[in-house]
Motif scaffolding. Structure first.
Motif, PDB file in Angstrom:
ATOM      1  N   SER A  25      33.895  51.941  31.166  1.00 27.78           N
ATOM      2  CA  SER A  25      34.338  50.782  32.112  1.00 27.78           C
ATOM      3  C   SER A  25      35.353  49.996  31.242  1.00 27.78           C
ATOM      4  O   SER A  25      35.035  49.659  30.013  1.00 27.78           O
ATOM      5  CB  SER A  25      33.613  50.067  32.739  1.00 27.78           C
ATOM      6  N   ASP A  26      36.302  49.549  31.604  1.00 34.23           N
ATOM      7  CA  ASP A  26      37.193  48.458  31.478  1.00 34.23           C
ATOM      8  C   ASP A  26      36.806  47.284  31.697  1.00 34.23           C
ATOM      9  O   ASP A  26      35.996  46.634  32.297  1.00 34.23           O
ATOM     10  CB  ASP A  26      38.758  48.596  31.437  1.00 34.23           C
ATOM     11  N   VAL A  27      37.406  46.309  31.226  1.00 29.34           N
ATOM     12  CA  VAL A  27      37.435  45.138  31.559  1.00 29.34           C
ATOM     13  C   VAL A  27      38.149  44.219  32.233  1.00 29.34           C
ATOM     14  O   VAL A  27      38.822  44.029  32.314  1.00 29.34           O
ATOM     15  CB  VAL A  27      36.824  43.633  30.008  1.00 29.34           C
ATOM     16  N   ASP A  28      38.117  43.660  33.306  1.00 35.21           N
ATOM     17  CA  ASP A  28      39.524  43.398  34.723  1.00 35.21           C
ATOM     18  C   ASP A  28      39.255  41.836  34.661  1.00 35.21           C
ATOM     19  O   ASP A  28      37.745  41.177  34.507  1.00 35.21           O
ATOM     20  CB  ASP A  28      38.807  43.978  35.979  1.00 35.21           C
ATOM     21  N   PHE A  29      40.263  41.455  34.735  1.00 38.69           N
ATOM     22  CA  PHE A  29      40.638  39.745  34.216  1.00 38.69           C
ATOM     23  C   PHE A  29      41.614  39.452  34.890  1.00 38.69           C
ATOM     24  O   PHE A  29      42.456  40.163  35.857  1.00 38.69           O
ATOM     25  CB  PHE A  29      40.400  39.548  32.942  1.00 38.69           C
TER      26      PHE A  29
END
Length: 282
Positions: free
Chosen positions: A61-65
């Motif tokens: 998974s990517d890191v959402d911010f």
């Protein structure tokens, strides 16, 4: 100061989602992301959200911010429509990237005061990786809260939409209209699900996380998820009726058939007359 802010953010994360364990490679990406922007005077804070914060993340998974810009920086980027940050250089795992949106503090304050459910739900589990904003932690806690104002209206609207989509599926089946059948099946699942979420005063997390959130609520029909999955897997009148009746018979929703038809005409078909937000975006 940065160390103290990080400590407070971990406490928020644990209060929101006590079972969340962030993988080491995601944690390294978060730390590198924070280091990349912490000293930049254009940005006042960094909020981690998405599947990593909620505990749904897969290894890839990517890191959402969200990154909080100063008002001046946000206005500049708004004018140029430069509101996203996507970087692969901060991740050390295959296919990894960080994916962020640029907002300002006013956006978060407006969201806490009047945000819709999907926007609020995006902050479930969210935490500050760093912050130069006093009381940001308190503001973050105000956002992912079910809005009591309008609760009865939403219950009524979601029931009426489920009622109408059930009717529409039978009409589509009668006419052999596959497009209408599949669209109505999706809408029936959506609004039957939203009805049960609202009954439990649980935020609608937008479409991606609807099934897992719906499955987690405590007060729902026993066979809800089986009916929900079946109408999506095999759209037909029989499966539409099974889902709708499961929800309809769960409790008295206080809406007659005639009232449901009338509501759909005045509040959906004629919504353009009143400049109302479409129900899908509530």
């Amino acid at each position: 100061r940065a160390k103290d802010a990080t400590s407070r953010s971990v406490q928020i994360r644990n209060n929101k989602a006590p079972d969340v364990q962030i993988r080491d490679h995601h944690q390294r990406a978060i730390e590198r992301l924070a280091d990349a922007y912490r000293a930049d005077p254009c940005f006042r804070g960094l909020i981690i959200g998405g599947s990593v914060a909620k505990g749904y993340a897969r290894a890839d998974s990517d890191v959402d911010f969200l990154i909080i810009a100063t008002d001046e920086e946000f206005e500049r980027r708004w004018q140029t429509r430069d509101l996203f940050i996507n970087r692969t250089d901060l991740c050390d795992y295959e296919g990894g990237f960080v994916d962020g949106k640029i907002v300002n503090l006013a956006y978060l304050e407006d969201l806490a005061d009047k945000g819709n459910e999907p926007s609020r739900a995006a902050f479930l589990g969210a935490f500050a990786a760093y912050s130069h904003i006093p009381d940001l932690d308190t503001l973050l806690q105000r956002i992912p809260v079910y809005p009591e104002a309008g609760h009865d209206e939403r219950i009524r609207a979601f029931y009426c939409m489920a009622f109408m989509q059930h009717w529409l599926m039978h009409e589509a089946e009668r006419h052999g209209n596959r497009y209408t059948m599949t669209r109505a099946a999706s809408q029936l699942a959506l609004f039957a699900g939203r009805l049960i979420l609202a009954h439990n005063r649980r935020l609608f997390p937008y479409h991606k996380w609807l099934p897992v959130t719906l499955e987690s609520v405590p007060d729902k029909p026993r066979d809800l998820m089986a009916c929900f999955d079946r109408v999506l897997r095999e759209p037909c009148g029989e499966h539409a009726t099974a889902l709708f009746e499961t929800v309809r018979d769960f409790r008295d929703w206080g809406v007659s058939d005639l009232e449901a038809y009338t509501w759909f005409m005045t509040d959906v078909e004629w919504s353009w007359m009143h400049d109302r937000t479409p129900i899908e975006d509530w």
